[in-house]
Design an enzyme around this catalytic site. Structure first.
Site, PDB file in Angstrom:
ATOM      1  N   GLY A  58       0.696  -1.280   0.126  1.00  0.00           N
ATOM      2  CA  GLY A  58      -0.015  -0.035   0.011  1.00  0.00           C
ATOM      3  C   GLY A  58       0.876   1.108  -0.090  1.00  0.00           C
ATOM      4  O   GLY A  58       0.117   2.273   0.267  1.00  0.00           O
ATOM      5  N   TRP A  60       2.663   2.948  -2.128  1.00  0.00           N
ATOM      6  CA  TRP A  60       2.332   3.795  -3.406  1.00  0.00           C
ATOM      7  C   TRP A  60       1.042   4.383  -3.497  1.00  0.00           C
ATOM      8  O   TRP A  60       0.632   5.393  -3.972  1.00  0.00           O
ATOM      9  CB  TRP A  60       2.603   2.871  -4.648  1.00  0.00           C
ATOM     10  CG  TRP A  60       3.919   2.674  -5.436  1.00  0.00           C
ATOM     11  CD1 TRP A  60       4.992   2.724  -4.573  1.00  0.00           C
ATOM     12  CD2 TRP A  60       4.286   2.517  -6.490  1.00  0.00           C
ATOM     13  NE1 TRP A  60       5.876   2.242  -5.359  1.00  0.00           N
ATOM     14  CE2 TRP A  60       5.573   2.440  -6.553  1.00  0.00           C
ATOM     15  CE3 TRP A  60       3.628   2.320  -7.775  1.00  0.00           C
ATOM     16  CZ2 TRP A  60       6.345   1.892  -7.728  1.00  0.00           C
ATOM     17  CZ3 TRP A  60       4.267   2.012  -8.760  1.00  0.00           C
ATOM     18  CH2 TRP A  60       5.613   1.962  -9.062  1.00  0.00           C
ATOM     19  N   ASP A  78      -4.455  -6.131  -5.743  1.00  0.00           N
ATOM     20  CA  ASP A  78      -3.606  -7.185  -5.488  1.00  0.00           C
ATOM     21  C   ASP A  78      -4.075  -8.450  -4.897  1.00  0.00           C
ATOM     22  O   ASP A  78      -5.094  -8.517  -4.479  1.00  0.00           O
ATOM     23  CB  ASP A  78      -2.698  -6.654  -4.445  1.00  0.00           C
ATOM     24  CG  ASP A  78      -1.235  -7.318  -4.375  1.00  0.00           C
ATOM     25  OD1 ASP A  78      -0.302  -6.675  -4.858  1.00  0.00           O
ATOM     26  OD2 ASP A  78      -1.068  -8.565  -3.982  1.00  0.00           O
ATOM     27  N   ASP A  96      -6.872 -11.230  -8.782  1.00  0.00           N
ATOM     28  CA  ASP A  96      -5.912 -11.384  -9.798  1.00  0.00           C
ATOM     29  C   ASP A  96      -5.870 -10.192 -11.003  1.00  0.00           C
ATOM     30  O   ASP A  96      -6.886 -10.372 -11.670  1.00  0.00           O
ATOM     31  CB  ASP A  96      -5.965 -12.762 -10.241  1.00  0.00           C
ATOM     32  CG  ASP A  96      -4.866 -13.093 -11.171  1.00  0.00           C
ATOM     33  OD1 ASP A  96      -4.040 -12.060 -11.881  1.00  0.00           O
ATOM     34  OD2 ASP A  96      -4.387 -14.122 -11.544  1.00  0.00           O
ATOM     35  N   ASP A 118       3.524  -2.075  -9.977  1.00  0.00           N
ATOM     36  CA  ASP A 118       4.794  -2.231  -9.200  1.00  0.00           C
ATOM     37  C   ASP A 118       5.033  -3.991  -9.092  1.00  0.00           C
ATOM     38  O   ASP A 118       5.676  -4.487  -8.356  1.00  0.00           O
ATOM     39  CB  ASP A 118       5.176  -1.454  -7.772  1.00  0.00           C
ATOM     40  CG  ASP A 118       6.696  -1.505  -7.478  1.00  0.00           C
ATOM     41  OD1 ASP A 118       7.340  -1.392  -8.367  1.00  0.00           O
ATOM     42  OD2 ASP A 118       6.864  -1.498  -6.246  1.00  0.00           O
ATOM     43  N   LYS A 158       6.693  -1.474 -13.700  1.00  0.00           N
ATOM     44  CA  LYS A 158       8.114  -2.035 -13.286  1.00  0.00           C
ATOM     45  C   LYS A 158       8.351  -3.224 -14.286  1.00  0.00           C
ATOM     46  O   LYS A 158       7.524  -4.235 -14.628  1.00  0.00           O
ATOM     47  CB  LYS A 158       8.181  -2.443 -11.839  1.00  0.00           C
ATOM     48  CG  LYS A 158       9.671  -3.201 -11.698  1.00  0.00           C
ATOM     49  CD  LYS A 158       9.868  -3.221 -10.166  1.00  0.00           C
ATOM     50  CE  LYS A 158       9.006  -4.285  -9.637  1.00  0.00           C
ATOM     51  NZ  LYS A 158       9.235  -4.199  -7.911  1.00  0.00           N
TER      52      LYS A 158
END
Length: 222
Positions: A58, A60, A78, A96, A118, A158
């Site tokens: 959490g 971000w 998440d 998912d 991320d 990322k």
């Protein structure tokens, strides 16, 4: 699939960024990477409607809501439940990300100004597995962004740099007005971690990836 390990990662207990995050009461050291990226590319401003893929633990979302404010809608998804307290305009969903019903998702929350990711795989130490899995997660995030962003919206995700890195950057450049690769200053020297930023979703991309609604329910808030 998993996200960064955050403050529970024992290997990072003496990391200066970890200690700073703990001292400043943030959920993970990754907050400073987003802060650095945001200062460089100016992604978040007051009112930014934001989707955070792989949002646990959490950190971000903590940073983003400080910048976007309480009038904006922020959504995090998440596999793991976010356990920290967040303002009421921040919605966290356990699910998912690769199975999101994007049509219903957009109907519920509207289109976003920014999609962040991320996400990273549960690393094995085998780069022949970890890097392709990271690349696949990146592509999933890119497709979600292409379908859920407003025209002109931004993207940041990322990826572990490997053989497909140039192709991934090119794909972002083809879908956005600008595409850039960026390595954060406090990234560990041995890490292959990179971020690719797309600014200004093209109208042709939005049309090509427009989501459709089916009968599957949207995930519920945690």
């Amino acid at each position: 699939m998993a996200t960064r390990k955050g403050l529970g990662d024992k290997r990072a207990r003496h990391d200066p960024a970890y200690l700073r995050a703990k001292r400043e009461q943030y959920a993970g050291r990754a907050i400073y990477k987003l802060e650095e990226i945001d200062k460089r590319f100016r992604l978040i401003k007051p009112g930014t409607q934001l989707l955070d893929l792989g949002c646990w633990p959490g950190a971000w979302l903590q940073y983003a809501v400080q910048k976007a404010g309480t009038e904006a809608t922020l959504v995090g998804v998440d596999l793991k439940a976010v356990e920290i307290a967040l303002p009421a305009n921040v919605h966290t969903i356990v699910g998912d990300v690769t199975k999101l019903n994007l049509g219903r998702f957009v109907d519920r929350f509207g289109r976003f100004d920014l999609v962040l990711s991320d996400m990273a795989p549960n690393t094995t130490g085998n780069k022949d597995f970890d890097i392709p899995t990271s690349e696949d997660l990146f592509l999933s995030a890119l497709d979600i962004a292409s379908a859920s962003l407003r025209i002109g919206g931004h993207f940041c995700a990322k990826v572990f740099q490997g053989g497909r890195f140039a192709d991934l950057l090119h794909e972002v450049e083809s879908r956005f007005q600008q595409g850039r690769a960026y390595r954060c200053e406090n990234t560990r020297k041995a890490s292959r971690e990179q971020y690719i930023i797309g600014r200004g979703l093209k109208a042709t991309t939005a049309r090509a990836h427009a989501p459709t609604t089916d009968t599957d329910p949207a995930p519920a808030d945690d």
